[in-house]
Design an enzyme around this catalytic site. Structure first.
Site, PDB file in Angstrom:
ATOM      1  N   HIS A  53     -16.359  49.110  -9.018  1.00 20.57           N
ATOM      2  CA  HIS A  53     -15.931  50.503  -9.211  1.00 20.57           C
ATOM      3  C   HIS A  53     -15.381  51.128  -7.917  1.00 20.57           C
ATOM      4  CE1 HIS A  53     -15.852  54.711 -10.211  1.00 20.57           C
ATOM      5  NE2 HIS A  53     -16.874  54.974  -9.416  1.00 20.57           N
ATOM      6  N   HIS A  77     -17.946  56.292  -1.791  1.00 23.64           N
ATOM      7  CA  HIS A  77     -18.242  57.573  -2.451  1.00 23.64           C
ATOM      8  C   HIS A  77     -19.542  57.608  -3.243  1.00 23.64           C
ATOM      9  CE1 HIS A  77     -16.429  55.874  -6.168  1.00 23.64           C
ATOM     10  NE2 HIS A  77     -17.166  56.787  -6.785  1.00 23.64           N
ATOM     11  N   GLU A  81     -25.592  58.753  -3.180  1.00 23.33           N
ATOM     12  CA  GLU A  81     -26.357  59.044  -4.388  1.00 23.33           C
ATOM     13  C   GLU A  81     -27.101  57.813  -4.906  1.00 23.33           C
ATOM     14  OE1 GLU A  81     -23.663  61.090  -7.117  1.00 23.33           O
ATOM     15  OE2 GLU A  81     -25.386  62.266  -7.772  1.00 23.33           O
ATOM     16  N   ASP A  82     -26.480  56.665  -4.834  1.00 24.91           N
ATOM     17  CA  ASP A  82     -27.000  55.500  -5.558  1.00 24.91           C
ATOM     18  C   ASP A  82     -27.598  54.399  -4.695  1.00 24.91           C
ATOM     19  OD1 ASP A  82     -26.023  56.873  -7.714  1.00 24.91           O
ATOM     20  OD2 ASP A  82     -24.224  55.646  -7.945  1.00 24.91           O
ATOM     21  N   ASP A 149     -11.901  58.621  -8.779  1.00 25.85           N
ATOM     22  CA  ASP A 149     -13.181  58.203  -9.361  1.00 25.85           C
ATOM     23  C   ASP A 149     -13.146  58.401 -10.883  1.00 25.85           C
ATOM     24  OD1 ASP A 149     -15.999  57.604  -9.478  1.00 25.85           O
ATOM     25  OD2 ASP A 149     -16.408  59.767  -9.496  1.00 25.85           O
ATOM     26  N   ASP A 269      10.846  69.976 -27.362  1.00 25.18           N
ATOM     27  CA  ASP A 269      10.956  68.989 -26.288  1.00 25.18           C
ATOM     28  C   ASP A 269      10.379  67.631 -26.680  1.00 25.18           C
ATOM     29  OD1 ASP A 269       8.341  69.703 -26.281  1.00 25.18           O
ATOM     30  OD2 ASP A 269       8.173  69.956 -24.112  1.00 25.18           O
TER      31      ASP A 269
END
Ligand code: MN
Length: 499
Positions: A53, A77, A81-82, A149, A269
């Site tokens: 990821h 990123h 947190e993980d 993300d 359109d």
């Protein structure tokens, strides 16, 4: 998604629009190693190792032409947190700037979880929204990492359980696709919206997909003929051009149909041709030539070159009717405008990276592209908030979500509503049971008329009574389709019970 079709006319090499080569610098390679080690043993829902990821996010950011710090922050990123990695570790290994970005992305994730979930009553939601503002406002690159993300998450959404799919799809339609639009990242907006819509409303998605395909098939000949006519004329005038076909986003068709009472013939359109030329003068020349062949429809010429949209979008649009009574939209723009319309803020990063980076370091942004001044405004507000000063959120013209406002329940839940909504819309948004029993509303603590238009940041308290029943006269006090639909259902039910 745009399918590039090269015209037989001379095609210019698009050297300056190419993204930078994806060679991993030693610093990027180090980030990959650190992230791989930190996420070791973790899996994604689809059974792949978790590191796939962040690596996909890295690839997306590289394609967008982002700077090295942003790419590294993208790789890292999810580590705070993980994993066991701390912000201090990141600061030590990769420096202040990367740490700042990773911290920002982590804060947005935490704030986001309070934004949509109406069932979890988090008392600190209101603060979370502030945190979101601060995180976003502090550096726009945080937002670009979030978008990368989200793009990868929605590309791999099929592996998730249905309830999670719905939640992510809805949030993408309501928050992330509009954000991409605000940054004029056209390609991204279309991909996010169409992938999400497929899960948010699968039946409607299929319906409209088939509709568009059928229409395109029957219009293929017409389009080809018009394309040839115009191409011949432009070549005669020695104008260099490219034609880029543009497929209309299924989600934006859905939204437009809702506006026009589902009348597809009112949408002009559906058929569109895009001409990309060398400079602005040639844009106007091309417009004139098109109008010399076909009759323009009254009031349908839009000059977004002289007057760019708020997100910086530039093009000339004109809708014409051919002698065979076909209605078709033309879009005319330069190569630079085209690049910016597809890639938006990311494209300007690529062009202005050096300047922008300097300005970030010195704490100011001055070289933002046309009409992205709201970013400055947000940045100023965020700086004030960070230094402990008070900012009136209602007064902050936060145009991130151009057609939405955010209002609060007394418990601090954030409810997103279209601009123009009133207290009854709010009540029906919470639950139709609540909507049906409304006797009054307090806005910011004061009893208020039910016809009051809600403003960004209002706190709305709904007063109900179980003996109250839905009233015909309420339609005047409703703005949203959702609420009107619910009220109609309730009234029908009452009439049936009565007879
Ligand atoms: Mn992630």
């Amino acid at each position: 998604m745009t399918t590039e079709k090269k015209s037989p006319a001379k095609v210019k090499p698009k050297t300056k629009t190419k993204a930078k080569p994806a060679t991993a610098s030693p610093k990027i390679q180090k980030a990959i190693d650190v992230a791989t080690k930190a996420h070791a043993g973790q899996m994604r829902r689809n059974g792949e190792p978790y590191i796939s990821h962040p690596l996909a996010v890295q690839k997306i950011l590289t394609e967008w032409g982002m700077d090295e710090d942003t790419i590294i922050a993208g790789i890292l990123h999810d580590t705070i947190e993980d994993t066991d990695l701390t912000l201090d570790d990141i600061k030590k290994e990769f420096g202040e700037s990367v740490a700042f970005l990773v911290d920002g992305v982590t804060k947005v994730s935490q704030a986001r979880s309070g934004m949509r979930d109406l069932n979890t009553y988090l008392p600190e939601t209101r603060d979370n929204f502030l945190r979101l503002l601060i995180a976003l406002g502090s550096d726009i690159r945080v937002l670009i990492i979030k978008l990368a993300d989200r793009l990868h998450n929605i590309r791999t959404i099929s592996a998730l359980p249905p309830d999670k799919q719905k939640k992510i799809a809805t949030e993408t339609l309501e928050v992330f696709a509009p954000l991409a639009d605000r940054l004029n990242m056209g390609q991204l907006r279309v991909e996010l919206a169409d992938r999400a819509f497929q899960y948010a409303n699968p039946k409607r998605y299929q319906e409209l997909k088939t509709l568009i395909e059928t229409r395109n098939k029957s219009a293929a000949k017409t389009i080809k003929k018009i394309e040839e006519e115009i191409s011949a004329l432009l070549k005669k005038e020695k104008i260099d051009f490219e034609i880029s076909g543009r497929a209309k986003s299924i989600y934006s068709l859905h939204k437009k149909l809702a506006k026009y009472d589902q009348n597809i013939d009112a949408i002009y359109d559906l058929l569109a041709l895009r001409f990309i030329v060398d400079d602005i003068t040639t844009c106007y020349l091309t417009l004139g030539l098109i109008h010399s062949l076909y009759t323009p429809l009254d009031g349908r010429i839009k000059d977004y070159i002289a007057m760019p949209k708020q997100n910086g979008y530039q093009s000339i649009h004109t809708t014409v009717i051919t002698p065979e009574k076909n209605i078709i939209e033309f879009q005319i723009r330069t190569h630079e405008m085209h690049e910016y319309a597809e890639r938006g803020l990311a494209a300007s990063f690529y062009y202005n990276e050096q300047k922008l980076t300097e300005n970030y370091r010195s704490g100011k942004i001055q070289h933002l592209p046309t009409n992205l001044l709201w970013i400055n405004e947000l940045q100023t507000a965020a700086a004030k908030l960070r230094s402990g000063q008070k900012v009136d959120l209602g007064k902050l013209k936060l145009d991130l979500f151009s057609d939405q406002i955010f209002v609060y329940t007394p418990k601090g839940d954030i409810i997103a509503l279209p601009k123009g909504s009133m207290p009854l819309d709010f009540a029906y948004q919470l639950h139709s049971e609540i909507g049906g029993h409304v006797v009054g509303a307090k806005i910011n603590g004061k009893m208020s008329n039910l016809k009051t238009k809600l403003k960004q940041g209002d706190v709305v308290e709904i007063i109900t009574n179980k003996n109250q029943t839905p009233k015909d006269s309420w339609f005047d006090k409703l703005f949203t389709r959702h609420a009107r639909q619910k009220l109609r259902q309730q009234l029908n039910k009452l009439t049936n019970q009565g007879s």
